[in-house]
Each structure stands twice: as structure tokens, then as C-alpha cells.
Scaffold this motif. Structure first.
Motif, PDB file in Angstrom:
ATOM      1  N   ILE A 188      23.029  32.615 -81.886  1.00 13.88           N
ATOM      2  CA  ILE A 188      23.416  34.029 -81.897  1.00 13.88           C
ATOM      3  C   ILE A 188      24.904  34.175 -82.156  1.00 13.88           C
ATOM      4  CG2 ILE A 188      23.576  36.104 -80.459  1.00 13.88           C
ATOM      5  CD1 ILE A 188      20.895  35.234 -79.219  1.00 13.88           C
ATOM      6  N   MET A 189      25.712  33.255 -81.632  1.00 16.29           N
ATOM      7  CA  MET A 189      27.156  33.296 -81.863  1.00 16.29           C
ATOM      8  C   MET A 189      27.484  33.139 -83.341  1.00 16.29           C
ATOM      9  SD  MET A 189      30.039  31.013 -82.398  1.00 16.29           S
ATOM     10  CE  MET A 189      29.220  29.505 -82.086  1.00 16.29           C
ATOM     11  N   HIS A 190      26.799  32.222 -84.019  1.00 12.51           N
ATOM     12  CA  HIS A 190      27.050  32.045 -85.457  1.00 12.51           C
ATOM     13  C   HIS A 190      26.685  33.300 -86.239  1.00 12.51           C
ATOM     14  CE1 HIS A 190      28.373  27.927 -85.429  1.00 12.51           C
ATOM     15  NE2 HIS A 190      27.315  27.554 -84.735  1.00 12.51           N
ATOM     16  N   GLY A 191      25.579  33.930 -85.884  1.00 11.22           N
ATOM     17  CA  GLY A 191      25.206  35.189 -86.522  1.00 11.22           C
ATOM     18  C   GLY A 191      26.225  36.290 -86.266  1.00 11.22           C
ATOM     19  N   THR A 192      26.730  36.348 -85.039  1.00  8.36           N
ATOM     20  CA  THR A 192      27.731  37.357 -84.690  1.00  8.36           C
ATOM     21  C   THR A 192      29.036  37.147 -85.446  1.00  8.36           C
ATOM     22  OG1 THR A 192      26.763  37.520 -82.483  1.00  8.36           O
ATOM     23  CG2 THR A 192      28.980  38.390 -82.757  1.00  8.36           C
ATOM     24  N   ILE A 193      29.470  35.896 -85.522  1.00 13.45           N
ATOM     25  CA  ILE A 193      30.704  35.604 -86.262  1.00 13.45           C
ATOM     26  C   ILE A 193      30.540  35.964 -87.729  1.00 13.45           C
ATOM     27  CG2 ILE A 193      32.148  33.709 -87.124  1.00 13.45           C
ATOM     28  CD1 ILE A 193      31.989  32.450 -84.380  1.00 13.45           C
ATOM     29  N   LEU A 194      29.409  35.637 -88.307  1.00 16.39           N
ATOM     30  CA  LEU A 194      29.166  35.954 -89.711  1.00 16.39           C
ATOM     31  C   LEU A 194      29.164  37.464 -89.932  1.00 16.39           C
ATOM     32  CD1 LEU A 194      28.503  34.879 -92.518  1.00 16.39           C
ATOM     33  CD2 LEU A 194      26.087  34.885 -91.872  1.00 16.39           C
ATOM     34  N   TYR A 195      28.478  38.200 -89.066  1.00 16.83           N
ATOM     35  CA  TYR A 195      28.397  39.654 -89.223  1.00 16.83           C
ATOM     36  C   TYR A 195      29.771  40.313 -89.102  1.00 16.83           C
ATOM     37  CZ  TYR A 195      27.322  44.526 -88.313  1.00 16.83           C
ATOM     38  OH  TYR A 195      27.298  45.889 -88.369  1.00 16.83           O
ATOM     39  N   LEU A 210      34.576  32.550 -78.200  1.00 18.95           N
ATOM     40  CA  LEU A 210      35.063  32.433 -76.826  1.00 18.95           C
ATOM     41  C   LEU A 210      33.923  32.551 -75.812  1.00 18.95           C
ATOM     42  CD1 LEU A 210      38.310  34.557 -77.118  1.00 18.95           C
ATOM     43  CD2 LEU A 210      38.107  32.074 -77.073  1.00 18.95           C
ATOM     44  N   ILE A 211      33.006  33.463 -76.072  1.00 20.97           N
ATOM     45  CA  ILE A 211      31.856  33.631 -75.181  1.00 20.97           C
ATOM     46  C   ILE A 211      30.980  32.381 -75.215  1.00 20.97           C
ATOM     47  CG2 ILE A 211      29.759  34.989 -74.765  1.00 20.97           C
ATOM     48  CD1 ILE A 211      31.314  37.373 -76.019  1.00 20.97           C
ATOM     49  N   ALA A 212      30.714  31.873 -76.422  1.00 23.95           N
ATOM     50  CA  ALA A 212      29.875  30.686 -76.554  1.00 23.95           C
ATOM     51  C   ALA A 212      30.528  29.468 -75.909  1.00 23.95           C
ATOM     52  CB  ALA A 212      29.578  30.421 -78.026  1.00 23.95           C
ATOM     53  N   LEU A 213      31.832  29.316 -76.045  1.00 29.74           N
ATOM     54  CA  LEU A 213      32.530  28.199 -75.407  1.00 29.74           C
ATOM     55  C   LEU A 213      32.448  28.293 -73.885  1.00 29.74           C
ATOM     56  CD1 LEU A 213      35.709  27.705 -77.614  1.00 29.74           C
ATOM     57  CD2 LEU A 213      33.771  26.162 -77.355  1.00 29.74           C
ATOM     58  N   PHE A 214      32.604  29.514 -73.363  1.00 27.84           N
ATOM     59  CA  PHE A 214      32.492  29.719 -71.925  1.00 27.84           C
ATOM     60  C   PHE A 214      31.106  29.312 -71.435  1.00 27.84           C
ATOM     61  CE2 PHE A 214      31.444  32.443 -68.285  1.00 27.84           C
ATOM     62  CZ  PHE A 214      32.429  32.030 -67.406  1.00 27.84           C
ATOM     63  N   ILE A 215      30.075  29.711 -72.152  1.00 27.42           N
ATOM     64  CA  ILE A 215      28.708  29.361 -71.760  1.00 27.42           C
ATOM     65  C   ILE A 215      28.479  27.860 -71.899  1.00 27.42           C
ATOM     66  CG2 ILE A 215      26.285  29.619 -72.448  1.00 27.42           C
ATOM     67  CD1 ILE A 215      26.889  32.567 -72.927  1.00 27.42           C
ATOM     68  N   ALA A 216      28.986  27.273 -72.983  1.00 27.27           N
ATOM     69  CA  ALA A 216      28.791  25.836 -73.204  1.00 27.27           C
ATOM     70  C   ALA A 216      29.481  24.995 -72.134  1.00 27.27           C
ATOM     71  CB  ALA A 216      29.310  25.444 -74.585  1.00 27.27           C
ATOM     72  N   GLY A 252      36.323  41.815 -92.869  1.00 34.61           N
ATOM     73  CA  GLY A 252      37.054  41.195 -93.967  1.00 34.61           C
ATOM     74  C   GLY A 252      37.920  40.019 -93.536  1.00 34.61           C
ATOM     75  N   GLY A 253      37.927  39.710 -92.251  1.00 37.83           N
ATOM     76  CA  GLY A 253      38.685  38.569 -91.736  1.00 37.83           C
ATOM     77  C   GLY A 253      37.805  37.750 -90.815  1.00 37.83           C
ATOM     78  N   LEU A 254      38.337  36.656 -90.332  1.00 39.26           N
ATOM     79  CA  LEU A 254      37.564  35.792 -89.439  1.00 39.26           C
ATOM     80  C   LEU A 254      37.556  36.385 -88.027  1.00 39.26           C
ATOM     81  CD1 LEU A 254      35.987  33.182 -89.229  1.00 39.26           C
ATOM     82  CD2 LEU A 254      38.110  32.016 -88.669  1.00 39.26           C
ATOM     83  N   ALA A 255      36.386  36.695 -87.532  1.00 39.16           N
ATOM     84  CA  ALA A 255      36.221  37.265 -86.186  1.00 39.16           C
ATOM     85  C   ALA A 255      35.672  36.180 -85.278  1.00 39.16           C
ATOM     86  CB  ALA A 255      35.279  38.457 -86.232  1.00 39.16           C
ATOM     87  N   ILE A 256      36.516  35.643 -84.418  1.00 34.19           N
ATOM     88  CA  ILE A 256      36.082  34.527 -83.569  1.00 34.19           C
ATOM     89  C   ILE A 256      35.928  34.913 -82.097  1.00 34.19           C
ATOM     90  CG2 ILE A 256      36.979  32.751 -85.108  1.00 34.19           C
ATOM     91  CD1 ILE A 256      39.390  32.537 -83.224  1.00 34.19           C
TER      92      ILE A 256
END
Length: 123
Positions: free
Chosen positions: A56-63, A77-83, A69-73
Motif C-alpha cells: 500500500i505504501m508503494h501505491g501511495t508514493i506512486l499516486y 515514514l509510516i511504513a518504516l515506523f510499522i516495519a 509532480g515531485g517525489l512524495a515520501i
């Protein structure tokens, strides 16, 4: 925020990633229902939560990257916290369950520290 349409390849990729993450989370939930003991059940949601979250994080970053128009990361941060927190919490919960099971006299593996200490005494 302005309404802009995404290219078809992006919409398909985002949909696949989000659906894959959702299906992975569903499998983890089914694992909670089907497995019998706590020690079997504890693995399903912890591993699956991390894997589903990353899809889901990869889909969110892509969207959001394509929308802005820029990299939204921010989702990273949420995925790293969960991981980081899910495995640590899982270890603490399993150790507490093992401690309680040993105190109750249930048949669980012995403590590794006791095995090491007894081996050192023999030599």
C-alpha cells in the motif's frame, strides 16, 4: 488540490499495489481465525501487516508523486515506523507468552539461557 487524471498505466499500477496489500492483509486476518495456538497465530498478522503495508505504501508514493509532480515520501515514514515497531512488539508479546506458559507449567521449549548455562557447567 486540482483534479488531474493519471495515465492509465499509473492507475493500473496503483490499483494492483493497493489491492495486493489489501489481499495480503486479508490473508493475515484469516490466519488469525484458522490457526489454533497463540504461538501460531502471532506470526500471521505481524508478517502480513508489514508486507501489506509496504504494498500500500508503494501505491501511495506512486499516486502522490504523480499528483504533485515531485517525489512524495511521507508514506515511507509510516511504513518504516510499522516495519520497525511490529517485529519488536511481536518479540515482546511472544516472550511474555512464553514466560506465562512456563509459569503455568505448559509444554513449551525451555529457556536458551538455561541450556547454555548447563552446557558450560558440564565442560
Amino acid at each position: 488540490m486540482t483534479e488531474s487524471t493519471l495515465p492509465l498505466w499509473a492507475e493500473i499500477a496503483i490499483a494492483v499495489l493497493v489491492l495486493a496489500g489489501s489481499l495480503i492483509a486479508l490473508l493475515g486476518s484469516l490466519g488469525l481465525l484458522r490457526l489454533k495456538t497463540y504461538f501460531e497465530r502471532v506470526h500471521a498478522p505481524s508478517v502480513i501487516a508489514t508486507m501489506g503495508c509496504w504494498c500500500i505504501m508503494h501505491g501511495t508514493i506512486l499516486y502522490f508523486s504523480l499528483q504533485s509532480g515531485g517525489l512524495a515520501i511521507h508514506a515511507l515514514l509510516i511504513a518504516l515506523f510499522i516495519a520497525i515497531t511490529v517485529p519488536v512488539t511481536n518479540i515482546f508479546l511472544m516472550r511474555a507468552a512464553l514466560f506465562r506458559a512456563r509459569r503455568a507449567g505448559k509444554d513449551v521449549p525451555g529457556s536458551l539461557s538455561r541450556i547454555v548455562h548447563s552446557d558450560e557447567r558440564d565442560s
